[in-house]
Write a protein that holds these residues in place. Structure first.
Motif, short mmCIF file in Angstrom:
data_model
loop_
_atom_site.label_atom_id
_atom_site.label_comp_id
_atom_site.label_asym_id
_atom_site.label_seq_id
_atom_site.Cartn_x
_atom_site.Cartn_y
_atom_site.Cartn_z
N LEU A 52 38.32 41.75 44.69
CA LEU A 52 38.90 41.86 46.02
C LEU A 52 38.81 40.54 46.77
O LEU A 52 37.72 40.07 47.10
N GLY A 53 39.99 39.94 47.00
CA GLY A 53 40.11 38.82 47.92
C GLY A 53 41.05 39.25 49.03
O GLY A 53 41.00 40.38 49.49
N LYS A 54 41.93 38.36 49.45
CA LYS A 54 42.97 38.80 50.37
C LYS A 54 43.86 39.82 49.68
O LYS A 54 44.45 40.69 50.32
N THR A 55 44.00 39.68 48.38
CA THR A 55 44.65 40.68 47.54
C THR A 55 43.74 40.93 46.33
O THR A 55 42.76 40.22 46.13
N LEU A 56 44.06 41.93 45.54
CA LEU A 56 43.32 42.13 44.29
C LEU A 56 43.69 41.01 43.32
O LEU A 56 44.84 40.57 43.28
N TYR A 57 42.72 40.58 42.53
CA TYR A 57 43.02 39.54 41.55
C TYR A 57 42.14 39.71 40.32
O TYR A 57 41.09 40.37 40.37
N CYS A 58 42.59 39.11 39.26
CA CYS A 58 41.83 39.09 38.01
C CYS A 58 41.40 37.65 37.75
O CYS A 58 42.22 36.73 37.83
N LEU A 59 40.13 37.45 37.45
CA LEU A 59 39.65 36.16 37.00
C LEU A 59 39.88 36.11 35.49
O LEU A 59 39.06 36.56 34.70
N ARG A 60 41.02 35.59 35.10
CA ARG A 60 41.48 35.73 33.72
C ARG A 60 40.50 35.22 32.66
O ARG A 60 40.32 35.87 31.63
N PRO A 61 39.85 34.08 32.84
CA PRO A 61 38.94 33.62 31.78
C PRO A 61 37.74 34.52 31.56
O PRO A 61 37.12 34.49 30.50
N LEU A 62 37.39 35.33 32.57
CA LEU A 62 36.20 36.18 32.44
C LEU A 62 36.45 37.38 31.54
O LEU A 62 35.51 37.87 30.89
N VAL A 63 37.68 37.86 31.46
CA VAL A 63 37.96 39.07 30.68
C VAL A 63 37.62 38.89 29.20
O VAL A 63 36.89 39.72 28.62
N PRO A 64 38.10 37.84 28.53
CA PRO A 64 37.71 37.69 27.12
C PRO A 64 36.22 37.43 26.93
O PRO A 64 35.65 37.83 25.90
#
Length: 505
Positions: free
Chosen positions: A468-480
């Motif tokens: 949760l920031g100003k919008t929802l976001y994915c921290l892409r490098p963290l997923v793998p």
């Protein structure tokens, strides 16, 4: 430093920011508009599905509709504006609010009013948040630290400057502009601030404005809601690689940068880094605590936990994440507890664990920075399993029981269907607890971890916006990273023979 440690496209796209940047005339505009046209969630909405988080859907759709309206795409914009009210549930309680939601909607309203565009009739829950954020902005603006980037988030939410005649735009820009020309590395804030400067017609040709305009004209599409967050990936990667006992992968340069920022005179680690040009967003307690844990994992010398005490709330016995925070964060205090335990600050640790115990008893376990309840419960189990304290043991038991009760039939975890990220948090929590307290958790945890391992190894990881920031976001490098380390941790734990002792935090 010569180059960012995290490229802009490593945060998932933000429809809100892309829409805001498209409101600025320039060469970036066609690509922004085309992205908005091609990336609708439904024919009339943008952002997260409204049932997942209506705040994100409402703000993203409002901004996208205005961008398309401004560009003459009225057939797309007008139905989207009409659809806004239906996104808001009759009983909106319990849905996590995105950051500064009311202030951002208010700024878009002022843009509409200035340009003579139709104003939406916002539902009552939206108006309530707007009123609260207006009062908060008024307090911030009257505060003597308003233009101190070590303390103030004003640059991060510079959209609020639009239509606010009380703001000295020249001083504001000089304070919060960073080397790439943006305001606080925030695309939408930069865009709305430039529109305000142009609306006033003053200082529109200064060197600072030229740099701001150049930044917006050269924005890459798609873009995330922040364009520079170098330490987030580094710290969280190290924590989860350490939990699984795998080899750390962050580069020496990334670790050097993190440790340099941990020693910044402001006292707390800045979310978007102080390197390469100074402070743009104040440091926060959670980022600092996690960076401290990550640095210690690699044997680096970093300041101790007393640096966090500037945001300790003695009246509640917990830590605030930043100034003017409405309610304390559960996961901030979980991560601070880990650092306090390492520093042997038993009395302060007890206070924080008591606060966490009350929060759990009162059902206040959701993390304000993450959409999924699995994240705080996984972190609570992982961290408290390694703390030798009776309150920690009870918290760990409760977190493990919750994780076991919320596992999905497919073996994963997820609020709206299993994801690799949410499953990763659960696995690390369960596996750490099972290896620390095998007599209490091993039998049930082993079955759950086996099912989770099967899920992770048979389903490719999905990148789902959950932060949760100003919008929802994915921290892409963290997923793998979470996928890889969770698979390893589950394998190790299922075949683990207990030898006693505590795991390292």
């Amino acid at each position: 430093m010569s180059a960012p440690l995290l490229q802009p496209d490593e945060l998932s796209p933000s429809a809100y920011d892309i829409a805001a940047v498209s409101l600025v005339d320039g060469p970036q505009r066609p690509a922004c508009l085309q992205w908005l046209i091609e990336n609708r969630t439904t024919p009339t909405t943008w952002g997260a599905p409204a049932q997942a988080n209506w705040y994100d859907a409402y703000l993203s759709t409002y901004a996208a509709a205005l961008a398309l309206y401004d560009a003459g795409h009225r057939s797309l914009a007008e139905p989207a504006l009409t659809a806004l009210a239906a996104m808001v549930p009759a009983a909106p309680a319990g849905v996590l609010e995105t950051l500064t939601f009311g202030g951002l909607v208010d700024a878009l309203d002022r843009l509409c009013a200035h340009r003579g565009w139709p104003l939406p009739d916002h539902p009552k829950p939206v108006r309530a948040v707007m009123d609260r954020e207006r009062a908060k902005w008024d307090r911030m603006r009257a505060w003597d630290g308003f233009l101190d980037p070590a303390l103030s988030i004003a640059g991060y939410c510079a959209e609020r400057a639009y239509g606010d005649e009380h703001i000295d735009t020249a001083s504001f820009l000089e304070t919060f502009q960073v080397p790439n020309g943006s305001l606080s590395n925030a695309p939408a804030a930069s865009a709305l601030f430039l529109l305000e400067v142009e609306r006033r017609g003053t200082n529109a040709a200064s060197g600072h404005i030229d740099r701001l305009r150049r930044y917006l004209h050269t924005c890459r599409v798609p873009l995330g809601y922040l364009d520079w967050v170098p330490h987030f990936t580094t710290a969280w990667t190290l924590m989860f690689e350490h939990a699984a006992g795998t080899t750390p992968t962050p580069t020496a340069a990334a670790l050097d940068a993190l440790c340099t920022d941990l020693s910044h005179p402001s006292g707390l680690l800045c979310t978007v880094s102080t390197l390469d040009g100074g402070l743009a967003i104040p440091g926060d307690t959670d980022s600092t605590a996690c960076a401290m844990l990550a640095a210690r994992i690699t044997g680096r010398n970093v300041p101790d936990s007393t640096r966090l005490d500037t945001l300790y709330d003695a009246s509640q016995g917990c830590y605030r994440t930043f100034l003017f925070e409405h309610d304390p964060s559960t996961t901030t205090n979980i991560h601070v507890a880990a650092v306090l335990a390492l520093d042997g600050r038993r009395d302060r640790l007890t206070q924080v664990l008591r606060w966490l115990t009350r929060a759990v008893a009162e059902g206040r376990t959701l993390c304000k920075w993450h959409l999924s309840p699995t994240y705080p419960h996984g972190e609570l189990a992982r961290i408290t399993a390694a703390i030798d304290h009776p309150l920690a043991a009870a918290l760990c038991t409760g977190a493990v029981e919750t994780l076991l009760a919320t596992q999905n039939p497919d073996g994963g975890w997820g609020l709206h269907g299993s994801t690799a990220e949410e499953t990763g948090y659960a696995v690390h929590g369960l596996a750490t607890a099972a290896r620390t307290h095998a007599h209490a958790y091993a039998p049930k945890a082993t079955d759950a971890l086996g099912a989770a391992h099967t899920h992770l190894t048979t389903h490719p990881p999905r990148q789902t916006p959950l932060w949760l920031g100003k919008t929802l976001y994915c921290l892409r490098p963290l997923v793998p990273v979470l996928h890889r380390t969770a698979v390893t941790h589950a394998e190790q734990t299922v075949s683990f023979t207990p030898k006693g002792g505590k795991p390292a935090l």
